[in-house]
Design a protein around this motif. Structure first.
Motif, PDB file in Angstrom:
ATOM      1  N   VAL A 108      46.823  38.321  48.226  1.00 59.30           N
ATOM      2  CA  VAL A 108      47.070  38.632  46.896  1.00 59.30           C
ATOM      3  C   VAL A 108      47.089  37.604  46.292  1.00 59.30           C
ATOM      4  O   VAL A 108      47.308  37.871  44.561  1.00 59.30           O
ATOM      5  CB  VAL A 108      47.053  40.329  46.465  1.00 59.30           C
ATOM      6  CG1 VAL A 108      46.302  40.102  44.849  1.00 59.30           C
ATOM      7  CG2 VAL A 108      45.752  40.908  47.774  1.00 59.30           C
ATOM      8  N   VAL A 117      46.379  34.828  43.635  1.00 59.56           N
ATOM      9  CA  VAL A 117      45.486  34.288  42.633  1.00 59.56           C
ATOM     10  C   VAL A 117      47.015  33.609  41.598  1.00 59.56           C
ATOM     11  O   VAL A 117      47.916  34.641  41.302  1.00 59.56           O
ATOM     12  CB  VAL A 117      45.424  35.867  41.757  1.00 59.56           C
ATOM     13  CG1 VAL A 117      44.627  35.925  40.531  1.00 59.56           C
ATOM     14  CG2 VAL A 117      44.689  36.748  43.050  1.00 59.56           C
ATOM     15  N   HIS A 170      49.333  33.082  38.334  1.00 61.65           N
ATOM     16  CA  HIS A 170      49.343  33.967  36.961  1.00 61.65           C
ATOM     17  C   HIS A 170      48.835  34.006  35.689  1.00 61.65           C
ATOM     18  O   HIS A 170      48.764  34.301  34.916  1.00 61.65           O
ATOM     19  CB  HIS A 170      51.390  32.767  37.200  1.00 61.65           C
ATOM     20  CG  HIS A 170      52.344  34.302  35.876  1.00 61.65           C
ATOM     21  ND1 HIS A 170      52.091  35.308  35.912  1.00 61.65           N
ATOM     22  CD2 HIS A 170      52.558  33.712  34.994  1.00 61.65           C
ATOM     23  CE1 HIS A 170      52.822  36.235  35.051  1.00 61.65           C
ATOM     24  NE2 HIS A 170      52.973  34.957  34.039  1.00 61.65           N
ATOM     25  N   ILE A 187      45.685  32.854  35.313  1.00 60.86           N
ATOM     26  CA  ILE A 187      44.261  35.187  35.829  1.00 60.86           C
ATOM     27  C   ILE A 187      44.541  35.804  35.087  1.00 60.86           C
ATOM     28  O   ILE A 187      44.509  36.410  34.673  1.00 60.86           O
ATOM     29  CB  ILE A 187      43.440  34.485  36.710  1.00 60.86           C
ATOM     30  CG1 ILE A 187      43.114  33.216  37.295  1.00 60.86           C
ATOM     31  CG2 ILE A 187      42.625  35.311  37.282  1.00 60.86           C
ATOM     32  CD1 ILE A 187      42.212  32.791  37.957  1.00 60.86           C
ATOM     33  N   VAL A 188      45.962  36.439  35.625  1.00 57.09           N
ATOM     34  CA  VAL A 188      46.396  37.483  35.933  1.00 57.09           C
ATOM     35  C   VAL A 188      46.862  38.053  33.778  1.00 57.09           C
ATOM     36  O   VAL A 188      46.601  38.805  33.745  1.00 57.09           O
ATOM     37  CB  VAL A 188      47.452  37.570  36.575  1.00 57.09           C
ATOM     38  CG1 VAL A 188      48.105  39.076  36.334  1.00 57.09           C
ATOM     39  CG2 VAL A 188      47.715  36.839  38.082  1.00 57.09           C
ATOM     40  N   ILE A 206      39.717  45.389  43.833  1.00 57.22           N
ATOM     41  CA  ILE A 206      40.525  43.653  43.494  1.00 57.22           C
ATOM     42  C   ILE A 206      41.408  44.140  42.964  1.00 57.22           C
ATOM     43  O   ILE A 206      42.813  43.983  42.423  1.00 57.22           O
ATOM     44  CB  ILE A 206      39.528  42.754  43.073  1.00 57.22           C
ATOM     45  CG1 ILE A 206      38.492  42.239  43.372  1.00 57.22           C
ATOM     46  CG2 ILE A 206      40.300  41.356  41.558  1.00 57.22           C
ATOM     47  CD1 ILE A 206      37.643  41.356  43.284  1.00 57.22           C
ATOM     48  N   ILE A 208      45.300  44.079  43.077  1.00 56.97           N
ATOM     49  CA  ILE A 208      46.602  42.982  41.974  1.00 56.97           C
ATOM     50  C   ILE A 208      47.546  43.753  41.719  1.00 56.97           C
ATOM     51  O   ILE A 208      48.781  42.907  41.032  1.00 56.97           O
ATOM     52  CB  ILE A 208      45.657  42.148  41.365  1.00 56.97           C
ATOM     53  CG1 ILE A 208      44.393  41.338  42.152  1.00 56.97           C
ATOM     54  CG2 ILE A 208      46.067  41.549  40.544  1.00 56.97           C
ATOM     55  CD1 ILE A 208      43.552  40.472  41.216  1.00 56.97           C
ATOM     56  N   HIS A 268      45.823  25.510  33.509  1.00 55.46           N
ATOM     57  CA  HIS A 268      46.289  26.644  34.001  1.00 55.46           C
ATOM     58  C   HIS A 268      45.783  27.399  32.207  1.00 55.46           C
ATOM     59  O   HIS A 268      45.929  28.513  32.336  1.00 55.46           O
ATOM     60  CB  HIS A 268      47.757  27.257  33.755  1.00 55.46           C
ATOM     61  CG  HIS A 268      47.240  26.938  35.842  1.00 55.46           C
ATOM     62  ND1 HIS A 268      47.379  28.285  36.588  1.00 55.46           N
ATOM     63  CD2 HIS A 268      48.029  26.052  36.732  1.00 55.46           C
ATOM     64  CE1 HIS A 268      47.502  27.272  37.478  1.00 55.46           C
ATOM     65  NE2 HIS A 268      48.401  26.766  37.616  1.00 55.46           N
ATOM     66  N   THR A 323      39.705  33.534  31.142  1.00 54.66           N
ATOM     67  CA  THR A 323      39.637  34.957  31.267  1.00 54.66           C
ATOM     68  C   THR A 323      40.313  36.201  30.102  1.00 54.66           C
ATOM     69  O   THR A 323      39.037  36.711  30.453  1.00 54.66           O
ATOM     70  CB  THR A 323      40.772  35.135  32.680  1.00 54.66           C
ATOM     71  OG1 THR A 323      40.813  33.681  33.275  1.00 54.66           O
ATOM     72  CG2 THR A 323      40.982  35.978  33.388  1.00 54.66           C
ATOM     73  N   VAL A 380      36.611  37.400  36.295  1.00 54.51           N
ATOM     74  CA  VAL A 380      37.660  37.282  36.899  1.00 54.51           C
ATOM     75  C   VAL A 380      37.248  36.704  37.967  1.00 54.51           C
ATOM     76  O   VAL A 380      37.971  35.676  38.731  1.00 54.51           O
ATOM     77  CB  VAL A 380      38.169  38.810  37.974  1.00 54.51           C
ATOM     78  CG1 VAL A 380      39.187  38.534  38.646  1.00 54.51           C
ATOM     79  CG2 VAL A 380      39.234  39.330  36.644  1.00 54.51           C
ATOM     80  N   ILE A 412      37.772  32.902  39.675  1.00 56.92           N
ATOM     81  CA  ILE A 412      38.922  32.081  40.897  1.00 56.92           C
ATOM     82  C   ILE A 412      37.673  30.869  40.888  1.00 56.92           C
ATOM     83  O   ILE A 412      38.854  30.613  41.374  1.00 56.92           O
ATOM     84  CB  ILE A 412      38.561  33.582  41.050  1.00 56.92           C
ATOM     85  CG1 ILE A 412      39.581  34.521  41.349  1.00 56.92           C
ATOM     86  CG2 ILE A 412      39.428  33.108  43.101  1.00 56.92           C
ATOM     87  CD1 ILE A 412      39.849  36.143  41.887  1.00 56.92           C
ATOM     88  N   PHE A 452      39.027  28.024  39.327  1.00 53.34           N
ATOM     89  CA  PHE A 452      40.894  27.535  39.744  1.00 53.34           C
ATOM     90  C   PHE A 452      40.414  26.864  41.101  1.00 53.34           C
ATOM     91  O   PHE A 452      41.434  25.887  41.604  1.00 53.34           O
ATOM     92  CB  PHE A 452      41.769  29.332  40.092  1.00 53.34           C
ATOM     93  CG  PHE A 452      42.704  28.674  40.579  1.00 53.34           C
ATOM     94  CD1 PHE A 452      44.039  27.875  40.438  1.00 53.34           C
ATOM     95  CD2 PHE A 452      43.196  29.343  41.924  1.00 53.34           C
ATOM     96  CE1 PHE A 452      44.973  27.846  40.989  1.00 53.34           C
ATOM     97  CE2 PHE A 452      44.098  29.054  42.700  1.00 53.34           C
ATOM     98  CZ  PHE A 452      45.150  28.002  42.072  1.00 53.34           C
TER      99      PHE A 452
END
Length: 461
Positions: A137, A140, A142, A144-145, A279, A283, A402, A409, A422, A426, A429
């Motif tokens: 996990v 993923v 940073h 996107i988070v 998800i 996460i 990035h 996002t 999301v 991904i 990405f």
């Protein structure tokens, strides 16, 4: 044949370890002055419970559920997470990230369907824990988070416009619809509600700066209750009891899952929401666990990502059955837990007891709190989710890919919803990785603390 046998033994031993409540996470409780450590944990549990009650009510109502469902669910999740999770310090409960997911589900289905979805997602989390997928996990990126967090904060803030302006009509879900309805109803706004929401926001924002020991959200609710029952009693403020009725104190309510008539649409939604809850829970809980170890300067046994997924699975299978809904690790409450001195999961167990006792005692008063106060608290939560430092880290990476992922996002979550945003982020990405525009993340890139024999036990099972 021997290899298969060994593998099955490994899985069984892993499950046995995951089902052990008393494990190495209590190591710091036994160091130094044991009585003082116990007092620290009990104090942390009390403070977090006081902070959690108004947040739990707010998250539940913002998700289309009743306030007591947040109180009870948060307490049960906190107990299960403390017993079976993989972190020493993490606090479990309803979180902001689930609001658009649960809110979208409740707009179409009922609570029984939500329970079914949560149980299936919890089962998937437990399987991933047994399969040792915890560290995957972390792949993923940073960016996107961070973008996801910004997007969720926008969703929360706009979802509370109706409460902040004191509208009697619902403004619904969806960013564009909320803006449209707000502009339509604005001439009928209750400016006393607006002022109270701002006062609540300011109190939360200010009090927390003085000390982590101050339960700012609970104090803000108290001020709102006092103002609405005295000075502004006749100013048309909408109270929680006006919208939801009385808050019951009978917390032992068991609800069961239910599957509606199966159609292609229902099957699609079932898969969609199971994956969404899976998800978010995976996460957020793993990010929160990792953050907790850093914040506490943990030099002992690190969090176990696989045990954490197992614990999250149990939380999301059992909690909804107690009239609750999906829960995960709560970043803000975990930070408070650490700042006020928690040293072990005993703090989470204490939080369970204190939260239910206080909720039972305060129920009559909580139902008299204006909805504008809830809007102000959630506005404070939304504001706190946007971390300038994290945004700066992405911007200073000087990698346009990035930066683009973060912006994409952040915009896609409120416009299109959680899953489309999301998943497409991904996919973008992965395409960037295949084209060589960004570095391919490897499992060995994820830092693992130096291991003592005790740490290796937590890491390997």
């Amino acid at each position: 044949m021997k290899k298969t046998h060994t593998k099955s033994e490994g899985i069984l031993s892993r499950i046995a370890f995951f089902m052990t409540p008393i494990d190495g996470r209590y190591e710091d409780l036994l160091k130094g002055n044991k009585k003082l450590n116990i007092i620290k944990d009990l104090t942390a549990g009390l403070i977090v419970a006081m902070v959690a009650i108004p947040l739990a009510m707010g998250f539940a109502m913002a998700s289309g559920l009743r306030p007591e469902q947040g109180i009870v669910g948060g307490a049960v999740a906190g107990l299960l997470g403390a017993l079976f999770g993989g972190s020493k310090y993490q606090v479990y409960g309803p979180t902001a990230a689930f609001i658009p997911v649960i809110g979208g589900l409740m707009a179409t289905y009922n609570h029984s369907f939500l329970i079914l979805v949560s149980i299936l997602a919890g089962t998937l989390l437990m399987i991933c824990g047994v399969g040792k997928f915890g560290r995957i996990v972390a792949l993923v990126p940073h960016s996107i988070v961070v973008g996801f967090t910004i997007g969720i904060s926008i969703v929360i803030a706009f979802s509370q416009l109706g409460e902040i302006f004191g509208f009697k009509e619902k403004i619904g879900y969806g960013l564009l619809q909320q803006i449209q309805k707000t502009m339509l109803y604005l001439p009928d706004a209750n400016w006393f509600a607006f002022a109270l929401a701002l006062i609540t926001f300011a109190l939360c924002k200010t009090l927390i700066r003085f000390s982590a020991f101050i339960p700012a959200p609970l104090i803000a609710l108290g001020v709102g209750w006092l103002v609405s029952s005295t000075l502004w009693k006749s100013n048309g403020l909408i109270l929680i009891k006006d919208k939801y009725g009385a808050i019951p104190t009978d917390f032992l309510v068991i609800t069961t899952p239910q599957l509606p008539a199966m159609t292609a649409s229902v099957v699609f939604d079932l898969v969609y929401y199971v994956l969404a809850i899976f998800i978010v829970a995976a996460i957020e809980s793993l990010l929160c666990s990792r953050m907790a170890d850093r914040l506490a300067n943990n030099t002992g046994i690190p969090y176990n990502p696989n045990k954490e997924l197992w614990g999250q699975g149990m939380v999301n299978i059992i909690t909804p059955l107690f009239n609750g809904f999906p829960h995960t690790g709560a970043l803000a409450r975990t930070a408070v837990n650490i700042k006020v001195g928690a040293v072990s999961p005993l703090a989470g167990i204490a939080k369970f007891t204190f939260k239910l006792l206080m909720a039972a005692f305060l129920a009559t008063y909580l139902e008299q709190v204006p909805m504008a106060c809830i809007g102000g608290i959630l506005l404070y939560v939304a504001n706190g989710m946007v971390k300038r430092k994290e945004i700066r880290e992405v911007l200073e990476s000087k990698n346009p890919c990035h930066i683009l992922l973060m912006i994409y996002t952040a915009a896609a979550v409120p416009l299109w919803g959680f899953m489309p945003a999301v998943l497409t982020a991904i996919v973008i990405f992965v395409i960037m990785v295949l084209l060589g525009w960004v570095k391919k993340p490897l499992l060995q890139d994820i830092p693992v603390p130096a291991q003592t024999p005790a740490k290796r036990i937590m890491e390997t099972v």
